[in-house]
Design an enzyme around this catalytic site. Structure first.
Site, PDB file in Angstrom:
ATOM      1  N   VAL A   1      56.166  34.881  58.898  1.00 26.92           N
ATOM      2  CA  VAL A   1      57.090  34.133  59.771  1.00 26.92           C
ATOM      3  C   VAL A   1      56.361  32.862  60.190  1.00 26.92           C
ATOM      4  O   VAL A   1      55.283  32.932  60.800  1.00 26.92           O
ATOM      5  CB  VAL A   1      57.494  34.924  61.036  1.00 26.92           C
ATOM      6  CG1 VAL A   1      58.537  34.127  61.835  1.00 26.92           C
ATOM      7  CG2 VAL A   1      58.054  36.297  60.681  1.00 26.92           C
ATOM      8  N   GLU A   2      56.918  31.698  59.826  1.00 21.70           N
ATOM      9  CA  GLU A   2      56.332  30.430  60.271  1.00 21.70           C
ATOM     10  C   GLU A   2      56.872  30.146  61.670  1.00 21.70           C
ATOM     11  O   GLU A   2      58.085  30.028  61.861  1.00 21.70           O
ATOM     12  CB  GLU A   2      56.712  29.297  59.320  1.00 21.70           C
ATOM     13  CG  GLU A   2      56.046  29.433  57.956  1.00 21.70           C
ATOM     14  CD  GLU A   2      56.480  28.342  56.980  1.00 21.70           C
ATOM     15  OE1 GLU A   2      55.623  27.561  56.562  1.00 21.70           O
ATOM     16  OE2 GLU A   2      57.687  28.285  56.648  1.00 21.70           O
ATOM     17  N   VAL A   3      55.977  30.048  62.631  1.00 20.28           N
ATOM     18  CA  VAL A   3      56.366  29.804  64.026  1.00 20.28           C
ATOM     19  C   VAL A   3      56.083  28.337  64.345  1.00 20.28           C
ATOM     20  O   VAL A   3      54.937  27.894  64.286  1.00 20.28           O
ATOM     21  CB  VAL A   3      55.575  30.737  64.980  1.00 20.28           C
ATOM     22  CG1 VAL A   3      55.895  30.410  66.433  1.00 20.28           C
ATOM     23  CG2 VAL A   3      55.879  32.200  64.683  1.00 20.28           C
TER      24      VAL A   3
END
Ligand SMILES: NC(=O)c1ccc[n+]([C@@H]2O[C@H](COP(=O)([O-])OP(=O)(O)OC[C@H]3O[C@@H](n4cnc5c(N)ncnc54)[C@H](O)[C@@H]3O)[C@@H](O)[C@H]2O)c1
Length: 310
Positions: free
Chosen positions: A139-141
């Site tokens: 998950v790219e935050v």
């Protein structure tokens, strides 16, 4: 399906390809879910996925869906005005401590939050999954300019609770990181097919049997270190790299005529339509699970930052 005391709740806004996959992941980890989407077949689709699950709540009302969320995961259409409108409503109805995340692949939190109240902007960020989120750990935050650092920390903790591997991205660049990498490889792949160097099927065979397999187990830079033998990346760049570094890569953009030919060629190779989609999807999921299971057997911990322990 696991059950937990004090389980968190995920509100799913938009129940298409990505939203339904987030919902499956959340239930797999014992979270409760509330799902909303204006699609007329929502109740039917959710019942087909989850049966009579008491921890899955379906509602046509956005405010009702987010009212007790710890994490709101928005997966509506990829259009800025729609996301701005959705987050204005979400911000007004969600609990003060909830993380407000969009799955957006290209729209930044700063753009969405531009006209939102400060307390909503502070809770909003991008939590970009790789499809399908229930299987892909990344998950790219991406916090926006007005996102509070506590929101980023909380988002990372919540995604870890779902056994994802969140990575906080320092700058809001179009395409973020994973899709920029995918875009660079795709551009060269299309160029090679269009130049008649390789067919779409053979290109995929090459990828699966080289970079795909390598990148399922080690990263790009780790591969550079190994490629240089005991001399590491320095030896690689000064040796083999001195040759490969001078390669000129393909044209940056493809014209519409040759793009149409490329699309037809890929469709000839794989087919298209509902039946093909289901067959390919089942095969992808089966193989992805097999790779993840094999890596888990090898002690691969997705949340470890210590390279030696991975
Ligand atoms: N498909 C991918 O590979 C992928 C990967 C990562 C992130 N994303 C992102 O996830 C989001 C959703 O993409 P998708 O592929 O699931 O799209 P999709 O078209 O499958 O689903 C979108 C859903 O949003 C619903 N919707 C429409 N208006 C809405 C509204 N006002 N409120 C709530 N829901 C509404 C639609 O009915 C539909 O079910 C996009 O922002 C996209 O960029 C997609």
């Amino acid at each position: 399906m696991s059950r937990r005391e004090n389980r968190p709740t995920m509100a799913i806004v938009g129940a298409g390809v990505i939203g339904l996959s987030w919902a499956r992941l959340a239930r797999e980890h014992g979270w409760a879910v509330a799902i909303t989407d204006p699609r007329p077949d929502l109740a039917e689709i959710v019942a087909g996925e989850f049966g009579e699950d008491p921890e899955v709540r379906v509602t046509g009302d956005l405010a009702d869906a987010v009212r007790d969320a710890d994490l709101v995961q928005e997966n509506g259409p990829e259009r800025l005005p729609i996301k701005q409108q959705l987050f204005a409503e979400i911000g007004a109805a969600a609990p003060a401590g909830a993380v407000l995340a969009t799955s957006s692949s290209s729209i930044t939190a700063s753009e969405i939050a531009s006209d939102l109240e400060a307390d909503v902007a502070a809770r909003l960020l991008v939590g970009h999954p790789f499809n399908p989120p229930e299987l892909m750990p990344l998950v790219e935050v991406l916090p926006g300019a007005r996102t509070a650092s506590a929101t980023t920390d909380r988002a990372v903790a919540l995604y870890r609770d779902l056994h994802r591997e969140p990575v906080v991205i320092a700058k809001e660049l179009p395409g973020f990181v994973a899709n920029r990498l995918q875009g660079a490889v795709s551009r060269e792949a299309r160029y090679l097919v269009q130049q008649g160097v390789v067919s779409p099927g053979d290109l995929d065979t090459i990828l699966r049997n080289s970079l795909g397999l390598r990148w399922a187990t080690i990263g790009l830079f780790e591969g550079n270190v190994l490629g240089g033998g005991p001399g590491g990346i320095r030896h690689l760049i000064e040796g083999v790299g001195a040759q490969t570094g001078s390669i000129e890569f393909g044209t940056p953009a493809t014209d519409p005529v040759s793009m149409e030919a490329l699309i037809e060629s890929v469709e000839d190779t794989y087919g298209s339509g509902d039946e093909v989609y289901e067959v390919l999807r089942a095969r992808r999921d089966r193989r992805t699970r097999a790779v993840l299971a094999a890596l888990a057997d090898d002690g691969h911990a997705t949340t470890s930052s210590d390279p030696a322990s991975r």
